[in-house]
Design an enzyme around this catalytic site. Structure first.
Site, PDB file in Angstrom:
ATOM      1  N   ARG A   3      54.382  25.132  26.237  1.00 51.98           N
ATOM      2  CA  ARG A   3      55.116  23.772  25.697  1.00 51.98           C
ATOM      3  C   ARG A   3      55.485  23.509  24.288  1.00 51.98           C
ATOM      4  NH1 ARG A   3      55.196  24.872  29.811  1.00 51.98           N
ATOM      5  NH2 ARG A   3      55.146  23.598  32.001  1.00 51.98           N
ATOM      6  N   GLU A  41      56.086  14.918  26.155  1.00 52.03           N
ATOM      7  CA  GLU A  41      56.790  16.503  26.029  1.00 52.03           C
ATOM      8  C   GLU A  41      57.677  16.282  25.102  1.00 52.03           C
ATOM      9  OE1 GLU A  41      57.947  18.707  29.302  1.00 52.03           O
ATOM     10  OE2 GLU A  41      55.471  18.992  29.873  1.00 52.03           O
ATOM     11  N   SER A  68      58.835  15.579  33.522  1.00 54.70           N
ATOM     12  CA  SER A  68      57.299  15.111  33.034  1.00 54.70           C
ATOM     13  C   SER A  68      57.816  14.204  31.661  1.00 54.70           C
ATOM     14  CB  SER A  68      56.348  16.630  33.526  1.00 54.70           C
ATOM     15  OG  SER A  68      56.688  17.110  34.513  1.00 54.70           O
TER      16      SER A  68
END
Length: 361
Positions: A183, A357, A261
């Site tokens: 990520r 995130e 998410s």
């Protein structure tokens, strides 16, 4: 897109003189999947690469701070945006090149990510099917190095075209210099060598293999094979399975505002993992190729009792603890308050600090 919710004031003189589509005081609620309220003082629609150069050369916008907005699926808006918002809308998907090892597919930054995945599957190009139904745009995908069901974007990227926000010069960056990680990428960082705030992604090129092999090393895909009796699925079948899995456990942003998410699955050493397993034997974890252990953040959040709990209009999704949702009129501050409370709770029990995130703006 809810056009009735947005009442921008056009600036025809500027648009006519620069060739740019410029809007003032734009309601950003329709432009972020969480559905959070915020206003952009100036918004410029980037519909072709040349528009970025026009922004750079603009008397007012050239030196002004800029914020790049794709599909709005990875941001939490907590305040109005004073920076010039560059709304990326560059279209187009095409087969750019055939190589001995695969096909180079090019897509504009404004293309919806799922539309690209669906197009490749329909055209017979395998390789992106595990990433189906991820919200957002093509231009935003490399920033986060999106991933799902055993595949990451870095596994398929050939190169990324960017335009420098100071010089206006276009450059094609090979995947090797994008510093992809879990990520993570060079596009997320502002420090030395980072490109966040310094450049904007305009097109992305993917290398899809001619000799395609399905990526199936993921529990939910293994369950689909067992349910269907299909042991050698096609890319289309995997695409359909992934869509079904995601729809069953994740809320549709068009129905319930969310950013997918919310927390990264933390990576720990084997020693740390053994310590946590000693206290919580049921914790879900996965061994990574580099020897680290990935812990399931959603499992930890659920274990701390957060599923379904709320702060104002922000809540933890009842079906998936990793997802925070907007129950109606949530504000960015409520989402942040809820996220921080979850972080403290998980840290108190597991000694792990969860990292969001989405970008908190």
């Amino acid at each position: 897109m809810d056009e009735t919710a947005r009442t921008p004031e056009k600036t025809p003189l500027q648009a006519a003189s620069t060739g740019l589509s410029i809007e003032s005081d734009v309601n950003l609620k329709p432009f972020n999947t969480f559905g959070l309220p915020a206003t952009a003082r100036r918004l410029v629609r980037i519909r072709e690469v040349a528009d970025v150069r026009r922004v750079v050369d603009h008397a007012e916008f050239g030196r002004a701070p800029k914020f790049v907005l794709g599909g709005g699926s990875n941001i939490v808006l907590t305040q109005d945006v004073e920076a010039v918002v560059l709304k990326m809308e560059i279209p187009g998907i095409r087969l750019l090149e055939e190589r001995a090892t695969g096909w180079i597919i090019e897509a504009g930054a404004g293309v919806a990510w799922h539309d690209l995945v669906r197009w490749t599957v329909e055209q017979g190009f395998g390789g992106l099917e595990n990433l189906a139904l991820i919200p957002g745009t093509v231009g935003a995908a490399p920033v986060q190095n999106i991933g799902a069901y055993g595949l990451e974007l870095q596994d398929r990227v050939d190169s990324v075209e960017v335009v420098d926000l100071v010089s206006g010069r276009a450059v094609v960056l090979p995947a090797s210099v994008c510093k992809f990680g879990y990520r993570d990428s060079v596009f997320k960082h502002t420090g030395f060598g980072g490109l966040a705030g310094k450049s904007v992604i305009t097109r992305v090129r993917f290398l899809l293999p001619k000799i395609w092999q399905p990526v199936l090393g993921y529990l939910e895909l293994e369950r689909k094979m067992a349910e269907t009796g299909i042991t050698a699925p096609t890319s289309r079948q995997i695409f359909d399975w992934v869509c079904a899995i995601r729809r069953a456990k994740l809320p549709d942003p068009a129905v319930i505002g969310n950013a997918g998410s919310f927390f990264k699955n933390p990576l720990v050493t084997p020693e740390q993992c053994r310590d946590i397993i000693g206290r919580d034997p049921a914790i879900v974890h996965y061994l990574m190729d580099d020897g680290q252990i990935k812990l399931a953040a959603g499992w930890m959040i659920d274990a701390c009792g957060w599923k379904g709990k709320a702060v104002g209009g922000a809540a933890v999704y009842e079906k998936q603890a990793l997802v925070l949702v907007n129950r109606g009129e949530a504000r960015g501050a409520e989402v942040v308050t809820l996220a921080r409370a979850i972080q403290e709770s998980v840290y108190g029990r597991f000694g792990i600090r969860l990292e969001p995130e989405p970008v908190l703006l």
